[in-house]
Design a protein around this motif. Sequence first.
Motif, short mmCIF file in Angstrom:
data_model
loop_
_atom_site.label_atom_id
_atom_site.label_comp_id
_atom_site.label_asym_id
_atom_site.label_seq_id
_atom_site.Cartn_x
_atom_site.Cartn_y
_atom_site.Cartn_z
N THR A 188 -8.74 -3.43 -4.65
CA THR A 188 -7.56 -4.31 -4.61
C THR A 188 -7.82 -5.55 -3.76
O THR A 188 -8.43 -5.47 -2.70
N LEU A 230 -6.41 7.06 -5.84
CA LEU A 230 -5.86 5.99 -5.01
C LEU A 230 -6.93 5.24 -4.22
O LEU A 230 -6.93 4.01 -4.17
N GLU A 231 -7.85 6.00 -3.63
CA GLU A 231 -8.83 5.37 -2.74
C GLU A 231 -9.70 4.33 -3.48
O GLU A 231 -9.80 3.18 -3.04
N LYS A 272 -7.65 1.34 -4.25
CA LYS A 272 -7.40 0.55 -3.04
C LYS A 272 -8.61 -0.32 -2.70
O LYS A 272 -8.48 -1.48 -2.33
N GLU A 273 -9.79 0.29 -2.85
CA GLU A 273 -11.01 -0.47 -2.51
C GLU A 273 -11.21 -1.68 -3.42
O GLU A 273 -11.81 -2.67 -3.02
N SER A 327 -6.89 -6.35 -9.11
CA SER A 327 -8.07 -5.51 -8.95
C SER A 327 -9.31 -6.31 -9.31
O SER A 327 -9.28 -7.13 -10.22
N GLN A 383 0.84 -1.21 0.00
CA GLN A 383 0.00 0.00 0.00
C GLN A 383 0.87 1.25 0.00
O GLN A 383 0.53 2.26 -0.63
N GLN A 441 2.23 1.60 -3.52
CA GLN A 441 1.18 2.04 -4.46
C GLN A 441 0.87 3.53 -4.24
O GLN A 441 0.67 4.28 -5.19
N ARG A 442 0.85 3.94 -2.98
CA ARG A 442 0.60 5.36 -2.70
C ARG A 442 1.67 6.25 -3.32
O ARG A 442 1.40 7.28 -3.91
#
Length: 311
Positions: A163, A156-157, A160-161, A262, A140, A143-144
């Motif tokens: 992933t 990003l958010e 992330k959700e 994803s 994480q 990735q950020r």
Amino acid sequence: MGAVTPHKIPVVDLSIENMKPGTSAWYSVRKDVQRALEECGCFVAVYDKVPLELHKTMFAKLEELFNLPHDTKIKNTSDKPHFGYYGQISILPLYECMGIDNPITKEGIESFTNLMWPAGNELFSENVLSYSSMVAELDQMVQRMIFESYGVDKYLEPHKESTYYLLRLIKYRPPEANENNLGFRAHNDKGFTAIVHQIYGEGLEIEKDGEWILCELLPNSFVILAGDALMGWSNGRIRSVKHRVTMNTKEMRFSTALFAFSTGIIQIPEELVDDQNPLRFKSFDHQKFLRFFETEEGRKADSPLQVYTGV
Ligand SMILES: O=C(O)CCC(=O)C(=O)O
Ligand SMILES: [Fe+2]
């Protein structure tokens, strides 16, 4: 097999104290991460948040797992390609692997543990869960840094959700006198990122400019590899990296690989497309791309992503 050159893979220290987002240390490391990924498609991350004691415990847990009877290990199945048990493959005789789907949740780990040890194995579950969670935190963080360095952290958010993770646990036996030393054939990963941890024994090699570079073992080190989905997302700025495993030792080798995938669409940010960087890949459904790779056309392609969604 080609010669392995003494070149080095970039090493980036992600363990710097107080390296929080927004600090100058963060910006400087972020730049190194971006450069390494753009130039090599990979780097060695020094990361001390996974205690060395847990590295050792994982080694012991992997030995315990692979010592289970074959009939038990093959219970690790999945409807997702390459998520279950593989072993005794004639073209890859040294290789054996198992997969834990969703390894950063208690349910994911426990459904695997209960299959392998119907009477339970609390220590295995606890250790693997905390290990996977810590390695996923590293993912994480990386990735950020990637999203921020291209100025697209607003995406990003949602990314992330969508992933999810696969933890692959891998064992390689040393070759016998009449055997080839190929541990795992050259390939590019199909996920977004992959984090390989050489728990015991070197062997991972990275291709750069047609030469193979050995990934040396450093304390607290994890190898971050760009996969095809990251190549697509970055509009080709980061290329997925070809890698393989060569067994040059007389000892067993154990590794883990945490893959980020994803569940949704990999959307190429419009900010990454301009006159200098025309669109190279159309946005694509990651799961459908994984299935395309299972087809003959996908397997045969030099770059399956290019064939699947290249412009
Ligand atoms: O075992 C390793 O070092 C690498 C494994 C790998 O590349 C993979 O599972 O995709
Ligand atoms: Fe790989």
